[in-house]
Each structure stands twice: as C-alpha cells, then as structure tokens.
Design an enzyme around this catalytic site. Structure first.
Site, PDB file in Angstrom:
ATOM      1  N   ARG A  91       5.322   2.178   3.218  1.00  0.00           N
ATOM      2  CA  ARG A  91       5.395   2.385   1.757  1.00  0.00           C
ATOM      3  C   ARG A  91       6.834   2.677   1.328  1.00  0.00           C
ATOM      4  O   ARG A  91       7.280   2.217   0.279  1.00  0.00           O
ATOM      5  CB  ARG A  91       4.453   3.523   1.344  1.00  0.00           C
ATOM      6  N   LYS A 193       7.083   4.944  -4.677  1.00  0.00           N
ATOM      7  CA  LYS A 193       7.369   6.372  -4.754  1.00  0.00           C
ATOM      8  C   LYS A 193       8.853   6.561  -5.077  1.00  0.00           C
ATOM      9  O   LYS A 193       9.669   6.870  -4.199  1.00  0.00           O
ATOM     10  CB  LYS A 193       6.967   7.047  -3.440  1.00  0.00           C
ATOM     11  N   GLU A 229      -4.083   7.603 -12.560  1.00  0.00           N
ATOM     12  CA  GLU A 229      -3.985   8.689 -11.593  1.00  0.00           C
ATOM     13  C   GLU A 229      -3.380   9.907 -12.260  1.00  0.00           C
ATOM     14  O   GLU A 229      -3.231   9.936 -13.482  1.00  0.00           O
ATOM     15  CB  GLU A 229      -3.177   8.242 -10.372  1.00  0.00           C
TER      16      GLU A 229
END
Ligand code: PLP
Ligand code: COI
Length: 350
Positions: A91, A193, A229
């Site tokens: 990720r 992220k 989210e």
C-alpha cells in the site's frame, strides 16, 4: 503453562502500559534511508529523532508525504510479531506512485520495520496489557522545490511508539456524526495514505469534537448518499440476519484490518460477507456498526447523528454487539497468537 518465548525474559521499559493513550512516546532507535541521484542508500538505524531538511523541502511546501500504520504485538507465549506487513509495504508503494515519489522496495520496507521493532523491543507492550507497539513508516520529499513538481530527494523513516486504545474509553460505543465536509474526491487521493488526506480532515474532526461527537462519517463527495469511511478507519456493518457488510468505494483507504476481518467473518465465523456500495439510507436498518483499522482495531459505534436525526444501533451504548465482539476476539486472537493465523499473516520478529 505457556511455552516460554524468546521475548519473555527481556527487560521491558517501566511504562504504565494499561493507561497509555494513543500518544507519541519517544523510543530508542529509528530507521532512516535517503533517496538521492535516483537511488536509495542502504539505510541506517539512528538514535536521533530529529529531522533536518531545507526550508523549501517538497514536504513542507506541497505536502509530498505518505505513511503507513501497523502494529507489533507480544503473543501469549512471549514472541514479538507483526501483522501482514507485506500489505502495508504494497500500500505504501501504491501511495508513493500516486504522489510521484520513488517506491521504497517492498522487501526493504518489511526489513526496516522488523529492524526498528527489534531495536525497540523493550517498548513492545507485554501480552495482556491492552497496549501495543504502533509502527509508523513514512517518506517525504526532502530537497527544495519552489515550482509545483516532485522532489528529487526523499527520506524514508520508520519509528515506533507504544500506544493504548485510539478512542478514549476503550471499547465504549462511539457517537459519530455525518460530516458536512468531504474527505476525498472521486478520482482523488482517498485510496492512498497521503498526509494531505489527514491535513484536510483536521477541521472536520475538530468540528465534530466541538459538537460533542467522537468521529465523522464521511459520505461520497459526488452524491452524498453513500457511506465512505471515517478520518482513520473503514466501516463494518452487521445486518439483522448477521451478514457482515462493508462499503466498496474507490475513494476510501483499502484497510488491511477490514480486509482481514472480512476473511475472519467468512472463514472463521462462517458468516456471509458483502463488500458493496452502502447507501446512508440503509444504515438505520443495520444491527451493529464498527470502525476498523490498525489504530481503531474494531471500535463499536452506538449512535450516528445526521443533523439532529439520531440513528441508534440496536447494539446500544453499553458495549459491542455480539458479531462485532466475535470479530474482535478472533482478530486479536490471531494477532496475539491465541488462534491459528492464515498462512503469512503473522511475521515473527526474532
Ligand atoms: N481508513 C483510513 C482513512 C485510515 O487512515 C486507516 C488507518 O490506517 C484505515 C482506514 C484503516 O486501515 P488499516 O486497517 O490498514 O490500518
Ligand atoms: C492507523 O490506523 O494506522 C491510522 O493510520 C489511523 C490514524 C492514526 C491516522
């Protein structure tokens, strides 16, 4: 009696493990590698927690920075382990590519994480203390850029810090609100992220706190009809007939905890699982709701407030719903070595 593991005799730091919050506590050693002239150097461990960079560094001017969040645990038999670091490595590589940063090789990412945890083993909270060691790998543009363009030089670092529960009050159900702000644009950066996603969430989270809420539920920016989210966790819902449902969206972070919990629900608990678009209008019909992430683990949600309209989950405000509790127990059981893990999920740090 449990087998005496390698870590068990190790002298731990004298911290009040049961009462540490989710705060930064400086530890002894961190990993640093620099990227210059098109290549990463071999990397070192250092005791110096300070970073010195040019005043015009890409990270300072244009927020060119990405990070990861993961944890190390002491198992019941005294080993030190980490959870699915290959997925964090992958990720972080995706995040770097999206911000035009060079990828820190995935095998070296895992190696750097292991080295940093091993060098700070005295800070890995003891089994059963309720605390864990949070691991923060990150990288940023470190040389000067005044025009809007990617940096030429980068620094990759890993530090660790012992943490307690992310939400004060531990497993007390949370009250969250529908945010008036959007977290991520369609085709934007919500799926990686990047520090910028968190900078822009600060006003939204402070607003939620000022209004007495623990967190925000963000809706999709395009239609504001679908659940996305929170600022730091994905949603899991449980239907009244025990199906586990999680929102599918290109603009949310692909949570490793959520992906693991969906596997646990299906393969360990025999529950039906669905990853699909979730309309906000459906939320009133769910039986349970939880926030899942490395920091959040699974934190139960008791109430969701949409501008005065209250949705009270049937699981209530006293504790976790039954399915959420089973998911929590199974996942933490796997992480702490009480329950056998799927192949490759647990990496031991010797
Ligand atoms: N969503 C956001 C926005 C996050 O910051 C995090 C934390 O990492 C998560 C979800 C949960 O992801 P993971 O389970 O990989 O920690
Ligand atoms: C995590 O769960 O690791 C996160 O990064 C969430 C938050 C601390 C940003």
């Amino acid at each position: 009696m449990f087998r005496k593991g390698q870590g068990e005799d190790m002298e731990k730091k004298n911290l009040d493990w049961a009462n540490i919050g989710f705060n930064y506590i400086e530890t002894d050693e961190r990993y640093v590698s620099n990227y210059k002239d098109g290549a990463w150097d071999e990397g070192v461990m250092t005791k110096d927690p300070m970073v010195a960079i040019n005043e015009c560094a890409g990270v300072l001017q244009y927020a060119q920075t990405v990070f990861e969040g993961m944890k190390a645990y002491t198992t019941e038999d005294g080993r030190t382990v980490t959870f699915r670091p290959d997925l964090n490595a992958a990720r972080m590589a995706d995040s770097a590519r999206r911000l035009e940063m060079p990828v820190f090789p995935e095998d070296r990412f895992i190696d750097a994480v292991i080295k940093t945890v091993a060098a700070n083993r005295a800070y890995v909270p003891p089994f059963g203390s309720g605390a864990t060691l949070y691991i923060r790998p990150y990288m940023f543009g470190s040389n000067s850029v005044i025009g809007v363009k990617p940096s030429d030089e980068y620094q990759f670092r890993v530090f660790v810090t012992p943490v307690g529960p992310y939400f004060k009050g531990g497993v007390k159900p949370l009250t969250i609100c529908i945010s008036d702000f959007d977290r991520a644009a369609p085709r934007g950066t919500g799926h990686i992220k990047a520090g910028l996603n968190y900078a822009m969430s600060l006003h939204a989270i402070q607003t939620a706190h000022r209004n007495g809420f623990d967190e925000n539920m963000y809706l999709d920016a395009a239609t504001r009809t679908k659940v996305e989210e929170t600022g730091g966790a994905n949603f899991l819902f449980v239907t009244k007939d025990n199906k586990v449902v999680t929102p599918k969206s290109d603009s949310i972070l692909p949570s490793i905890t959520r992906r693991s919990l969906m596997h646990v629900a299906k393969e360990y608990l025999g529950l039906e699982v669905e990853e699909r678009e979730v309309l906000f209008e459906e939320v009133k019909d769910f039986a349970e709701c939880g926030l899942c992430g490395t920091a959040a683990v699974i934190s139960p949600v008791g109430k969701i407030v949409d501008h005065g309209r209250e949705i009270c989950l049937p699981s209530g405000m006293d504790g976790m719903g039954a399915v959420t509790q089973k998911l929590y127990d199974t996942l933490t059981g796997i992480q702490m070595g009480r329950i056998e893990a799927p192949e490759g999920w647990i990496v031991e740090i010797s």
